[in-house]
Scaffold this active site. Structure first.
Site, PDB file in Angstrom:
ATOM      1  N   GLU A  68       0.828  -1.202   0.000  1.00 52.81           N
ATOM      2  CA  GLU A  68       0.000   0.000   0.000  1.00 52.81           C
ATOM      3  C   GLU A  68       0.869   1.261   0.000  1.00 52.81           C
ATOM      4  O   GLU A  68       0.564   2.249  -0.682  1.00 52.81           O
ATOM      5  CB  GLU A  68      -0.915   0.011   1.229  1.00 52.81           C
ATOM      6  CG  GLU A  68      -1.835  -1.193   1.312  1.00 52.81           C
ATOM      7  CD  GLU A  68      -1.257  -2.325   2.141  1.00 52.81           C
ATOM      8  OE1 GLU A  68      -2.026  -2.972   2.868  1.00 52.81           O
ATOM      9  OE2 GLU A  68      -0.035  -2.565   2.060  1.00 52.81           O
ATOM     10  N   CYS A  87      -2.324  -3.846   7.231  1.00 56.87           N
ATOM     11  CA  CYS A  87      -1.938  -4.045   8.630  1.00 56.87           C
ATOM     12  C   CYS A  87      -2.415  -2.870   9.485  1.00 56.87           C
ATOM     13  O   CYS A  87      -2.622  -1.754   8.999  1.00 56.87           O
ATOM     14  CB  CYS A  87      -0.432  -4.221   8.759  1.00 56.87           C
ATOM     15  SG  CYS A  87       0.536  -2.779   8.266  1.00 56.87           S
ATOM     16  N   CYS A 116      -0.428   0.295   7.764  1.00 58.97           N
ATOM     17  CA  CYS A 116      -0.892   0.768   6.460  1.00 58.97           C
ATOM     18  C   CYS A 116      -2.317   1.290   6.525  1.00 58.97           C
ATOM     19  O   CYS A 116      -2.677   2.216   5.789  1.00 58.97           O
ATOM     20  CB  CYS A 116      -0.804  -0.362   5.439  1.00 58.97           C
ATOM     21  SG  CYS A 116       0.896  -0.834   5.036  1.00 58.97           S
ATOM     22  N   TRP A 155      19.790 -49.438  -5.618  1.00 61.70           N
ATOM     23  CA  TRP A 155      20.242 -49.731  -4.263  1.00 61.70           C
ATOM     24  C   TRP A 155      21.724 -49.413  -4.174  1.00 61.70           C
ATOM     25  O   TRP A 155      22.524 -49.881  -4.976  1.00 61.70           O
ATOM     26  CB  TRP A 155      20.007 -51.206  -3.928  1.00 61.70           C
ATOM     27  CG  TRP A 155      18.564 -51.580  -3.792  1.00 61.70           C
ATOM     28  CD1 TRP A 155      17.858 -52.427  -4.592  1.00 61.70           C
ATOM     29  CD2 TRP A 155      17.658 -51.130  -2.790  1.00 61.70           C
ATOM     30  NE1 TRP A 155      16.556 -52.527  -4.173  1.00 61.70           N
ATOM     31  CE2 TRP A 155      16.400 -51.748  -3.054  1.00 61.70           C
ATOM     32  CE3 TRP A 155      17.759 -50.272  -1.695  1.00 61.70           C
ATOM     33  CZ2 TRP A 155      15.276 -51.537  -2.275  1.00 61.70           C
ATOM     34  CZ3 TRP A 155      16.625 -50.059  -0.914  1.00 61.70           C
ATOM     35  CH2 TRP A 155      15.411 -50.681  -1.202  1.00 61.70           C
ATOM     36  N   ARG A 198      13.628 -24.714  -4.410  1.00 58.23           N
ATOM     37  CA  ARG A 198      14.485 -24.428  -3.255  1.00 58.23           C
ATOM     38  C   ARG A 198      14.473 -22.944  -2.917  1.00 58.23           C
ATOM     39  O   ARG A 198      14.383 -22.555  -1.746  1.00 58.23           O
ATOM     40  CB  ARG A 198      15.920 -24.883  -3.539  1.00 58.23           C
ATOM     41  CG  ARG A 198      16.099 -26.385  -3.617  1.00 58.23           C
ATOM     42  CD  ARG A 198      17.554 -26.751  -3.898  1.00 58.23           C
ATOM     43  NE  ARG A 198      17.747 -28.193  -3.976  1.00 58.23           N
ATOM     44  CZ  ARG A 198      18.913 -28.773  -4.223  1.00 58.23           C
ATOM     45  NH1 ARG A 198      19.991 -28.010  -4.409  1.00 58.23           N
ATOM     46  NH2 ARG A 198      19.008 -30.086  -4.283  1.00 58.23           N
ATOM     47  N   ASP A 209      24.700 -39.246  -0.682  1.00 61.43           N
ATOM     48  CA  ASP A 209      24.741 -38.260  -1.765  1.00 61.43           C
ATOM     49  C   ASP A 209      25.578 -37.022  -1.451  1.00 61.43           C
ATOM     50  O   ASP A 209      25.999 -36.321  -2.367  1.00 61.43           O
ATOM     51  CB  ASP A 209      23.320 -37.800  -2.106  1.00 61.43           C
ATOM     52  CG  ASP A 209      22.474 -38.923  -2.689  1.00 61.43           C
ATOM     53  OD1 ASP A 209      23.032 -39.998  -2.968  1.00 61.43           O
ATOM     54  OD2 ASP A 209      21.256 -38.719  -2.852  1.00 61.43           O
ATOM     55  N   LEU A 268      22.356 -28.889  -1.428  1.00 66.94           N
ATOM     56  CA  LEU A 268      21.033 -28.306  -1.130  1.00 66.94           C
ATOM     57  C   LEU A 268      21.024 -26.789  -1.238  1.00 66.94           C
ATOM     58  O   LEU A 268      20.251 -26.113  -0.562  1.00 66.94           O
ATOM     59  CB  LEU A 268      20.542 -28.747   0.258  1.00 66.94           C
ATOM     60  CG  LEU A 268      20.445 -30.247   0.508  1.00 66.94           C
ATOM     61  CD1 LEU A 268      19.868 -30.528   1.891  1.00 66.94           C
ATOM     62  CD2 LEU A 268      19.611 -30.945  -0.571  1.00 66.94           C
ATOM     63  N   THR A 296      12.171 -40.811   4.247  1.00 64.74           N
ATOM     64  CA  THR A 296      11.843 -39.495   4.797  1.00 64.74           C
ATOM     65  C   THR A 296      10.572 -38.954   4.153  1.00 64.74           C
ATOM     66  O   THR A 296       9.656 -38.485   4.842  1.00 64.74           O
ATOM     67  CB  THR A 296      13.005 -38.527   4.580  1.00 64.74           C
ATOM     68  OG1 THR A 296      14.163 -39.011   5.271  1.00 64.74           O
ATOM     69  CG2 THR A 296      12.666 -37.135   5.084  1.00 64.74           C
ATOM     70  N   LEU A 297      10.481 -39.043   2.841  1.00 63.08           N
ATOM     71  CA  LEU A 297       9.280 -38.589   2.146  1.00 63.08           C
ATOM     72  C   LEU A 297       8.052 -39.367   2.620  1.00 63.08           C
ATOM     73  O   LEU A 297       7.002 -38.779   2.911  1.00 63.08           O
ATOM     74  CB  LEU A 297       9.460 -38.760   0.635  1.00 63.08           C
ATOM     75  CG  LEU A 297      10.405 -37.771  -0.052  1.00 63.08           C
ATOM     76  CD1 LEU A 297      10.884 -38.322  -1.388  1.00 63.08           C
ATOM     77  CD2 LEU A 297       9.732 -36.420  -0.243  1.00 63.08           C
TER      78      LEU A 297
END
Length: 328
Positions: A56, A83, A92, A172, A196, A212, A216, A272-273
């Protein structure tokens, strides 16, 4: 007076502007604002970066001196409730009142406890004509990460993985000396790094870290690098610089909440997923389906039956996208 169609037209412009703050505004919400007088834009703006002027303010500042007198006859469109409190910047809603703008059209209410209807109340008590709920679903979706954090008291969780056409994440492997299967293309890798940049934190399991050694970081897209997290116990000396480990999901989510982290990208591995999926702790999931066939290996995660799914294409590569309707 503007029609419903006109309101939606200008609110779409607010949403378009707001998206420019995708990587700069967090942990604040993305917001766009447009000042209109008799079908002409007097000024517009968006929240560029946390700690700086809100949408704004930027819209009002952008009005040319020759048009300042028209503000008293204009309509301000804003994708999120203005806000009403002093934070890093002044409220604002108070600025809108002082400026003399007579009409404000708002996309959706701000769920943040220090606002949540108080900005609307401040405007109405000052005599401002306020309309709320124009393109509300689109405005809520725009800030789904911020809203999830405020309403569910946890980060917005996105799952991401790539699998072979026969359903495997990788071969594997037992040693980091064995290279992983390369399933993403150079172009789809750009999409991964965009994800990411759009999230404040990223997590992998300790097994993925060991095998791996992923960086990241954001290298193939523009934007900030996320906070790097490992799930599980990591042996002393195995933790790379810049990473933080948490023993389990609950500990991780509590820590991220305390740090104000509003979005989490879960990149792997398979266990994990699956652990996030099994607990219903996810909001959307992206699965890149590679043309490669592995024959055997680490199975891809199993999504719950009935989850909303559609298939899109990323430079010719099929990508499945799920949304967790149970969290809506």
């Amino acid at each position: 007076m503007p029609t419903t169609t006109e309101h939606e037209k200008w609110m779409r412009r607010c949403i378009q502007l707001a998206r420019n703050g995708l990587t700069g505004a967090p942990p604040n919400p993305m917001v766009g604002a447009v000042l209109v007088h008799e079908g002409r834009i007097l000024g517009e703006g968006y929240h560029i970066r946390c700690g700086q002027a809100h949408a704004e303010v930027n819209a009002i500042r952008s009005v040319r001196p020759a048009d300042r007198a028209l503000l008293a006859q204009s309509t301000l469109y804003v994708s999120l409730e203005p806000c009403s409190h002093y934070g890093r910047t002044p409220p604002c809603a108070a600025l809108i009142v002082r400026t003399g703008i007579p009409r404000v059209v708002i996309g959706c209410v701000d769920p943040f406890a220090r606002v949540h209807g108080q900005g609307i109340r401040m405007l109405r008590e000052a005599g401002t004509d306020v309309t709320v709920g124009v393109l509300e679903e689109e405005c809520l979706a725009l800030n789904r990460r911020f809203i999830t954090f405020q309403t569910l008291q946890r980060p917005y969780i996105t799952l991401k993985w790539a699998r072979s056409c026969d359903g495997f994440l990788d071969r594997w492997r037992t040693s980091p000396d064995e290279p992983p299967a390369r399933l993403s293309t150079p172009r789809t890798l750009m999409r991964v790094h965009r994800l990411r940049a759009e999230h404040q934190a990223i997590v992998v399991g300790h097994r993925t870290l060991q095998l791996d050694r992923p960086a990241l970081t954001v290298r193939h897209w523009a934007g900030p690098a996320p906070l790097r997290v490992v799930l599980g116990r990591v042996a002393e000396g195995e933790m790379p610089p810049g990473f933080t480990a948490y023993a389990d999901i609950d500990t991780l989510l509590v820590a991220l909440r305390r740090q104000g982290v509003q979005s989490l990208l879960v990149e792997g591995g398979g266990q994990t997923l699956q652990s996030f999926i099994d607990r219903g702790l996810w909001d959307e999931a992206w699965e890149e389906i590679a043309a490669a066939r592995l024959g055997s290996g680490v199975p891809a995660p199993r999504m719950p039956f009935g989850a909303d799914m559609d298939v899109t294409s990323c430079w010719g590569v099929p990508v499945a996208h799920w949304t967790n309707a149970a969290e809506d």
